[in-house]
Design a protein around this motif. Sequence first.
Motif, PDB file in Angstrom:
ATOM      1  N   PRO A  64       0.805  -1.227   0.000  1.00 49.62           N
ATOM      2  CA  PRO A  64       0.000   0.000   0.000  1.00 49.62           C
ATOM      3  C   PRO A  64       0.831   1.267   0.000  1.00 49.62           C
ATOM      4  O   PRO A  64       2.034   1.247   0.262  1.00 49.62           O
ATOM      5  N   LYS A  65       0.136   2.386  -0.267  1.00 47.56           N
ATOM      6  CA  LYS A  65       0.722   3.723  -0.166  1.00 47.56           C
ATOM      7  C   LYS A  65       1.073   3.984   1.297  1.00 47.56           C
ATOM      8  O   LYS A  65       0.408   3.484   2.199  1.00 47.56           O
ATOM      9  N   ARG A  66       2.123   4.809   1.527  1.00 50.56           N
ATOM     10  CA  ARG A  66       2.564   5.088   2.889  1.00 50.56           C
ATOM     11  C   ARG A  66       2.249   6.511   3.310  1.00 50.56           C
ATOM     12  O   ARG A  66       2.509   7.450   2.553  1.00 50.56           O
ATOM     13  N   PRO A  67       1.742   6.704   4.537  1.00 46.81           N
ATOM     14  CA  PRO A  67       1.631   8.065   5.069  1.00 46.81           C
ATOM     15  C   PRO A  67       3.033   8.622   5.333  1.00 46.81           C
ATOM     16  O   PRO A  67       4.001   7.850   5.381  1.00 46.81           O
ATOM     17  N   PRO A  68       3.166   9.949   5.548  1.00 44.62           N
ATOM     18  CA  PRO A  68       4.486  10.490   5.904  1.00 44.62           C
ATOM     19  C   PRO A  68       4.990   9.857   7.208  1.00 44.62           C
ATOM     20  O   PRO A  68       4.189   9.354   8.005  1.00 44.62           O
ATOM     21  N   ARG A  69       6.291   9.954   7.437  1.00 46.44           N
ATOM     22  CA  ARG A  69       6.935   9.450   8.662  1.00 46.44           C
ATOM     23  C   ARG A  69       6.595   7.986   8.936  1.00 46.44           C
ATOM     24  O   ARG A  69       6.292   7.604  10.066  1.00 46.44           O
ATOM     25  N   SER A  70       6.600   7.183   7.863  1.00 45.68           N
ATOM     26  CA  SER A  70       6.361   5.746   7.999  1.00 45.68           C
ATOM     27  C   SER A  70       7.571   5.001   7.490  1.00 45.68           C
ATOM     28  O   SER A  70       8.207   5.434   6.523  1.00 45.68           O
ATOM     29  N   ALA A  71       7.890   3.890   8.118  1.00 40.81           N
ATOM     30  CA  ALA A  71       8.975   3.044   7.608  1.00 40.81           C
ATOM     31  C   ALA A  71       8.862   1.655   8.207  1.00 40.81           C
ATOM     32  O   ALA A  71       8.139   1.439   9.185  1.00 40.81           O
TER      33      ALA A  71
END
Lengths: 158, 288
Positions: B169-176
């Motif tokens: 899926p697409k990632r929100p900001p500050r995700s890893a």
Amino acid sequence: MSKHHVSTTINGAPTEFLCEPQLTLLDVLRDELHLTGSKEGCSSGDCGACSVMVDGRLVCSCLMLAVEAEGHAIETIEGMARGHDLHPLQRKFLEHAALQCGFCTPGVLIAAKALLERNPNPTETEARYWFAGNLCRCTGYDKIIRAVLDAAAELRGD
Amino acid sequence: MLDYTAPSTVEEAIRILAEAPGTAKVLSGGTDLLVQLRSGRTKPDLIVDIKKIPGMSDIRERDGGFVIGAATPGAVIGECEALKRVWPGVVEAANLIGSTQVQGRASLAGNLCNASPAADSVPALIAARATCVVVGANGRREVPVESIPTGPGRTSLRPDEFIVEFHLPKRPPRSADAYLRFIPRTEMDIAVVGAGVSVTLDPGGVCTDARVVLGAVAPTAILVPDAAAALIGRRLDETALAALDQAARRACKPIDDKRGTIEYRTKVAGVIARRAAAIAYERAGERR
């Protein structure tokens, strides 16, 4: 059992063969095409003695069915030297005595060429990780690494 | 006697699998299947090679996420810079499978359907909320990766079914994400314990979403909601790490074998989960 007809390119030459479906690419290279440079060590993808290139990617020819070679370009150790002119890697292996029994050497050379095509200036650590799938039972790893790094320097023109 | 076929469409492959009189095996990279053929552990009548089907061996960006073809080799996954930026844990897990040579062939679908409890890519894919598209005579379904393995060497796929692609899926900001495994040497071994962790942080560094998955400590990779709960709502401080460690250990149901005892695997699971979480947090902090 019906044999499969396979059209491929081996060391630049269009090559066709018939094979039973259970045979590996290594089986056909050695027993059918008599290219016996690639060696059979473990038959399970651990030792790397059967390493060849398929479409520019390093693979174990024991982990690929010969029928899977249909339409693909294979490079083996037999295609490395140009006639009597050794590839710089082969020359450096002789200079550094980077082989003893020689059984692992074809696979190591193919893997080394693949490494330098991707990374002309590998660190020693990068080279050692790259060769994790090439086992040498004469314990020649240090010499192998020295030969590869020296060949890399020559190929870069350092 | 064994036969081989390489269909060029998904429909043809489904028909062949559905009509196969004996046992058929789907071939992607073959780095497990060929070893099992050689040892006699599997004796199929037919091998169906899916690599001639378009799209099986490439990576596409879609809707901010990624589609990875079932038979895409690990080496190709490792060379995809865009994927590495967004899902570094999935890429490092896929790249831990075998040697450079094995990476030239080994695929996510093969790693998943071989159904080893120690498969490296599986905890990372589950932590990433990856789904896979399964096709068969009854049509097409998209299911979470964790619904595929049911036990060592066993999957929920029917004989006429196979995986065509994975969706990340697409990632929100500050995700890893991050994946770590413990092995007693540095290369070419099977995980004693593996841990995949995926996190999303708020601008203050507080975790708002997490997934923690352990490998090699149960018959399949296990999603550990209690371990995720230990992270959510907190910064990665000592309290969170201790709670994560404890939750990971509590979820373990490992076996004793030559790679480690039950007690050892359980302790290491807590340690590896903490270290993977630390890496995921650090990466998430860098992804503004």
